[in-house]
Design an enzyme around this catalytic site. Structure first.
Site, PDB file in Angstrom:
ATOM      1  N   GLY A 149      36.852  44.607  30.611  1.00 55.75           N
ATOM      2  CA  GLY A 149      38.031  45.099  29.920  1.00 55.75           C
ATOM      3  C   GLY A 149      38.989  43.968  29.610  1.00 55.75           C
ATOM      4  CG  HIS A 207      41.588  41.605  33.506  1.00 61.75           C
ATOM      5  ND1 HIS A 207      42.485  42.253  34.320  1.00 61.75           N
ATOM      6  CD2 HIS A 207      40.607  42.504  33.234  1.00 61.75           C
ATOM      7  CE1 HIS A 207      42.050  43.490  34.546  1.00 61.75           C
ATOM      8  NE2 HIS A 207      40.920  43.666  33.896  1.00 61.75           N
ATOM      9  CE  LYS A 230      36.900  41.248  35.947  1.00 54.03           C
ATOM     10  NZ  LYS A 230      36.426  41.239  34.536  1.00 54.03           N
ATOM     11  CG  ASP A 279      33.082  45.619  33.595  1.00 53.84           C
ATOM     12  OD1 ASP A 279      33.206  46.061  32.436  1.00 53.84           O
ATOM     13  OD2 ASP A 279      33.987  44.993  34.172  1.00 53.84           O
ATOM     14  CG  HIS A 301      41.723  47.473  36.405  1.00 56.66           C
ATOM     15  ND1 HIS A 301      40.825  47.060  37.373  1.00 56.66           N
ATOM     16  CD2 HIS A 301      41.299  46.951  35.239  1.00 56.66           C
ATOM     17  CE1 HIS A 301      39.881  46.317  36.780  1.00 56.66           C
ATOM     18  NE2 HIS A 301      40.152  46.230  35.504  1.00 56.66           N
TER      19      HIS A 301
END
Lengths: 328, 328
Positions: free
Chosen positions: B51, B54, B102, B107, B216
């Site tokens: 995502g 970051h 990660k 993911d 998050h």
């Protein structure tokens, strides 16, 4: 307010201590809050500094190809002449020292006093004053324009020139050329809070931004409702481009975050700057995006344009080995 | 909330576009939100991603000596298998591709699906999953430990190994060794706000911090009153040092800001980490301080320790040429 710190009166010294432990090429003079190169070369020395709170400025620019010493005052407060004198001593390898001063009254006074003290010790010292902020003609802490993010490019250019073995006069001349062609304009969305204080220095409405705000929260040009990034970039660049004719030029561009702005947003700003400059036939030789001249955790950004000639391009592209501005 | 952006639905694509314009060694596939190297070499390819939000992870780690492609999803949302597949194709120079994932369920699922699709195209693909966060055993979006800032060191180590001409198996093996010796623990002081949202995802009291919060905003270990930086560093390191025995080891250290924390505070944290590790007879081989794995404008930090042997030290010290992790 919430800060990762211990004693707010010691935060600057502890930050500099941390930097010197993290970066093996830096030494730290704890008595004067001076960060300086461990491997000083026989060349013109370069010294900058000013109030803390603008990290990585200026200690993050100490290293091969940029500064030789950076002197930090307390947060947003100029360092005293004795500390600056110590910075000059550290940077003096017998070829003379150039001081790069951001245009704030306290800094100008203290750096010039330190230059006189150093001259009384038989040292050769010259200085230049950076006034890149086109926002306001005079400001709370400055007579004339303020010195902000464009200062980093002056560090880079003068540093590369000094590294090449140039004389003090030559290094000063190229720094002056860089200063004459560099312009910056910024905006802020949130205030910052000084360590140890419980209140913010100013407030901005929930949907407001301030155009031209200084890096200490000094008043800018006007406040208005937040607009899309495309319009923010246009407002900032319009002011810069009205001040100096960049048409047909090659430029270096710095999109600088004020500390609290996510990198995501800075790259969005870059995309807009890239588009606008392309439309104006201004070619980007090289650019940087990140936090270079901050104001603690303030959210906002500034855009810097530096007009380049062949000499400045070569100097900009020379390698530098510093914490915050590595060029390979 | 206040953001420098245009359309929040386009913010990721525009950020990546900005990055590719700012960094001449990067290309951008706008259809899949993939950033990849313009000068791909004949070597094992490395792909990471996840995502957005970051930054500089992961596009800032694409370049010589680190990643070959980074795939971005929407903010805090995994990219789809088709986008990841495109990243694999870009990074595949015929020597196989390693995926560095990660540990978040979305993911892991999407990267593994992409790996299978790539294998069906006849490509050789392996993957490793980073689980460096010692805060919680399972989390909102993960089964097992979360992958956070330590991932950057895996990029560096695996990238240097691939650059040396090693085989896919060898690159995977060194990535696994790195993963087995890397631990991270973080804390947060303020929430972040997703682009286009009007409200924060969670709230923290005026004098509260959350130990072990995820990147998050996922729940951490506990909330408590803010304490001095020395105590914050102790709390984070205690948890790491209880998890893996670093006594007598050499380590790499990453003091990572979550996006909204001034660099000044991160260097204060570094000073404390330096002191505590010194007391424990843990020697720092090399360290980094800055924003490496962020959570938009969240204030807070994480500390990462990587246990080193001779091979890992050599790989860590190899040059890399990326936006956010240059090693000279």
């Amino acid at each position: 307010m919430k800060k990762l710190m211990n004693d707010p009166r010691q935060i600057v010294a502890q930050m500099l201590s941390g930097m010197s432990h993290a970066l093996p090429f830096l030494s730290f003079d704890r008595q004067h809050n001076v960060i300086y190169r461990r491997d000083m070369e026989e060349k013109v020395g370069l010294v900058s500094g000013g109030g803390a709170g603008h990290e990585p400025a200026h200690a993050g620019y100490v290293g091969r190809g940029m500064l030789d010493a950076a002197v930090a005052g307390n947060v947003f407060a100029s360092p005293g002449p004795d500390a600056i004198l110590e910075g000059i001593r550290k940077a003096d390898a017998g070829k003379g020292v150039l001081l790069i001063i951001k245009n704030y009254s306290g800094d100008v006074m203290n750096f010039q006093m330190a230059a006189e003290l150093a001259q009384m010790e038989g040292r050769e010292v010259e200085s230049v004053v950076v006034k890149d902020d086109v926002a306001v003609p005079d400001s709370t802490y400055s007579t004339g324009r303020r010195g902000i993010a464009g200062t980093v490019l002056v560090h880079k250019i003068a540093g590369a020139k000094a590294e090449s073995g140039a004389s003090l006069d030559q290094v000063k001349a190229v720094a002056e050329k860089c200063i004459s062609g560099v312009r910056t304009m910024g905006m802020a969305m949130t205030p910052c809070i000084l360590p140890g204080m419980q209140e913010v220095g100013f407030t901005l409405g929930k949907d407001e931004m301030e155009i031209g705000m200084g890096i200490h929260g000094e008043p800018g040009v006007h406040r208005q409702k937040i607009v899309p990034a495309a319009d923010v970039a246009q407002i900032l660049l319009d002011k810069i481009l009205a001040d100096l004719d960049y048409a047909g030029s090659e430029v270096a561009v710095l999109v600088n975050g004020l500390g609290g702005t996510p990198l995501m947003e800075l790259y969005v700003m870059w995309d807009e700057v890239y588009r606008i400059l392309g439309d104006r036939d201004i070619r980007i030789h090289r650019g940087w995006v990140g936090n270079y001249m901050t104001s603690l955790e303030m959210a906002g950004c500034s855009i810097t344009l530096l007009k380049l000639d062949e000499e400045l391009k070569l100097l900009l592209d020379r390698p530098s080995m510093t914490a915050a501005f590595p060029v390979a």
